[in-house]
Design a protein around this motif. Structure first.
Motif, PDB file in Angstrom:
ATOM      1  N   ARG A  74       0.824  -1.205   0.000  1.00  0.00           N
ATOM      2  CA  ARG A  74       0.000   0.000   0.000  1.00  0.00           C
ATOM      3  C   ARG A  74       0.870   1.272   0.000  1.00  0.00           C
ATOM      4  O   ARG A  74       0.519   2.295  -0.635  1.00  0.00           O
ATOM      5  CB  ARG A  74      -0.928   0.004   1.217  1.00  0.00           C
ATOM      6  CG  ARG A  74      -1.957  -1.130   1.176  1.00  0.00           C
ATOM      7  CD  ARG A  74      -2.867  -1.120   2.401  1.00  0.00           C
ATOM      8  NE  ARG A  74      -3.755  -2.273   2.408  1.00  0.00           N
ATOM      9  CZ  ARG A  74      -4.893  -2.356   1.695  1.00  0.00           C
ATOM     10  NH1 ARG A  74      -5.282  -1.339   0.928  1.00  0.00           N
ATOM     11  NH2 ARG A  74      -5.644  -3.436   1.754  1.00  0.00           N
ATOM     12  N   ASP A  77       2.044   1.845  -3.401  1.00  0.00           N
ATOM     13  CA  ASP A  77       0.943   2.361  -4.206  1.00  0.00           C
ATOM     14  C   ASP A  77       0.702   3.846  -3.914  1.00  0.00           C
ATOM     15  O   ASP A  77       0.412   4.647  -4.835  1.00  0.00           O
ATOM     16  CB  ASP A  77      -0.311   1.558  -3.914  1.00  0.00           C
ATOM     17  CG  ASP A  77      -1.444   1.876  -4.878  1.00  0.00           C
ATOM     18  OD1 ASP A  77      -1.153   2.113  -6.066  1.00  0.00           O
ATOM     19  OD2 ASP A  77      -2.610   1.856  -4.445  1.00  0.00           O
ATOM     20  N   ALA A  78       0.868   4.226  -2.626  1.00  0.00           N
ATOM     21  CA  ALA A  78       0.702   5.646  -2.280  1.00  0.00           C
ATOM     22  C   ALA A  78       1.783   6.495  -2.909  1.00  0.00           C
ATOM     23  O   ALA A  78       1.512   7.621  -3.401  1.00  0.00           O
ATOM     24  CB  ALA A  78       0.738   5.808  -0.754  1.00  0.00           C
ATOM     25  N   ALA A  80       3.308   5.800  -5.650  1.00  0.00           N
ATOM     26  CA  ALA A  80       3.030   5.848  -7.090  1.00  0.00           C
ATOM     27  C   ALA A  80       1.944   6.880  -7.405  1.00  0.00           C
ATOM     28  O   ALA A  80       1.942   7.474  -8.499  1.00  0.00           O
ATOM     29  CB  ALA A  80       2.607   4.466  -7.582  1.00  0.00           C
ATOM     30  N   LYS A  81       1.060   7.109  -6.444  1.00  0.00           N
ATOM     31  CA  LYS A  81      -0.019   8.057  -6.657  1.00  0.00           C
ATOM     32  C   LYS A  81       0.325   9.453  -6.139  1.00  0.00           C
ATOM     33  O   LYS A  81      -0.524  10.332  -6.114  1.00  0.00           O
ATOM     34  CB  LYS A  81      -1.293   7.561  -5.986  1.00  0.00           C
ATOM     35  CG  LYS A  81      -1.848   6.292  -6.640  1.00  0.00           C
ATOM     36  CD  LYS A  81      -3.100   5.806  -5.919  1.00  0.00           C
ATOM     37  CE  LYS A  81      -3.648   4.559  -6.616  1.00  0.00           C
ATOM     38  NZ  LYS A  81      -4.839   4.035  -5.957  1.00  0.00           N
ATOM     39  N   GLY A  82       1.592   9.641  -5.675  1.00  0.00           N
ATOM     40  CA  GLY A  82       2.012  10.953  -5.216  1.00  0.00           C
ATOM     41  C   GLY A  82       1.533  11.301  -3.829  1.00  0.00           C
ATOM     42  O   GLY A  82       1.606  12.472  -3.438  1.00  0.00           O
ATOM     43  N   ARG A  83       1.104  10.299  -3.097  1.00  0.00           N
ATOM     44  CA  ARG A  83       0.657  10.551  -1.730  1.00  0.00           C
ATOM     45  C   ARG A  83       1.802  10.249  -0.763  1.00  0.00           C
ATOM     46  O   ARG A  83       1.821   9.288  -0.028  1.00  0.00           O
ATOM     47  CB  ARG A  83      -0.559   9.682  -1.394  1.00  0.00           C
ATOM     48  CG  ARG A  83      -1.800  10.010  -2.206  1.00  0.00           C
ATOM     49  CD  ARG A  83      -2.310  11.416  -1.886  1.00  0.00           C
ATOM     50  NE  ARG A  83      -2.543  11.630  -0.490  1.00  0.00           N
ATOM     51  CZ  ARG A  83      -3.701  11.394   0.138  1.00  0.00           C
ATOM     52  NH1 ARG A  83      -4.719  10.938  -0.562  1.00  0.00           N
ATOM     53  NH2 ARG A  83      -3.831  11.660   1.430  1.00  0.00           N
ATOM     54  N   ASP A  84       2.769  11.189  -0.781  1.00  0.00           N
ATOM     55  CA  ASP A  84       3.919  11.013   0.099  1.00  0.00           C
ATOM     56  C   ASP A  84       3.525  11.049   1.571  1.00  0.00           C
ATOM     57  O   ASP A  84       4.184  10.403   2.415  1.00  0.00           O
ATOM     58  CB  ASP A  84       4.951  12.102  -0.180  1.00  0.00           C
ATOM     59  CG  ASP A  84       5.607  11.942  -1.551  1.00  0.00           C
ATOM     60  OD1 ASP A  84       5.366  10.886  -2.186  1.00  0.00           O
ATOM     61  OD2 ASP A  84       6.341  12.838  -1.951  1.00  0.00           O
TER      62      ASP A  84
END
Length: 222
Positions: A74, A77-78, A80-84
């Motif tokens: 997860r 995946d975060a 990869a989605k720019g949710r640092d």
């Protein structure tokens, strides 16, 4: 002198204690084996308890491993989605889980080592207990055999043999006396019959009469 008396008294007490211990050896052994069996059973429960703790740690390790794998997936995946921000929080949780996994692994290793040690001790205790139980059965059988051939039994047998010998001797004496009475009775009856026949003039007289004695004296005088 007093010291010698005290030493003698101690020696007698020690002898009495040894004699009592020898007499009660089998009851003492039975109680000791019951204590040993109880100790072995306690050791079994201790091994089972440690194994349960180890199994709990093993399940905890599996749970932590599954959580780590899920969090890492997860967190990637975060990222990869720019949710640092989420990835950073996930990294903190992963660090805590890794520390917990390390602690769990150490505990599990300790439990496994303790289980191996306790199993070895338990196996040795069980083997020794089985040997003692076999020895106890042999000791009981030997004790029963020795009681059968013991001094008391031998003394009783000797007494019985002596009684039988006295009875046989008395019976033999009785038979001998009876035979003597019969013989004496037969002899008396025969003598009485001889006297009766001689008195009736049948056969030679058994006792010399006066005429016979006088005739013998005249013959000697001539």
């Amino acid at each position: 002198m007093f010291k010698l008396f005290v030493t003698l008294l101690r020696g007698r007490n020690a002898d009495a204690a040894d004699a009592l211990t020898n007499t009660l050896a089998l009851p003492i052994l039975r109680q000791q084996l019951r204590d040993c069996a109880g100790g072995v059973e306690t050791a079994r429960r201790a091994v089972a308890m440690v194994m349960a703790y180890a199994e709990r740690e093993r399940k905890a390790a599996a749970r932590i491993s599954a959580q780590l794998a899920d969090l890492e997936t997860r967190a990637l995946d975060a990222l990869a989605k720019g949710r640092d921000d989420l990835a950073t929080e996930a990294a903190g949780a992963i660090a805590q889980l890794e520390a917990e996994a390390t602690t769990t692994a150490r505990a599990l290793a300790t439990y496994d080592a303790e289980i191996a040690h306790l199993r070895a001790v338990l196996a040795d205790a069980e083997a020794r207990l089985r040997d003692l139980q076999r020895g106890q059965r042999l000791a009981i059988a030997t004790d029963h055999t020795q009681r059968l051939h013991g001094a008391a039994a031998v003394a009783t047998l000797n007494e019985a043999e002596a009684t039988l010998a006295r009875l046989q001797e008395r019976q033999s004496n009785t038979e001998a006396a009876r035979a003597a009475v019969l013989e004496l009775s037969a002899s008396t009856n025969a003598e009485a019959m001889q006297n009766r026949l001689a008195a009736a003039g049948c056969g030679a007289p058994l006792r010399p009469d006066a005429a016979t004695v006088l005739q013998r004296l005249k013959a000697r005088a001539a």
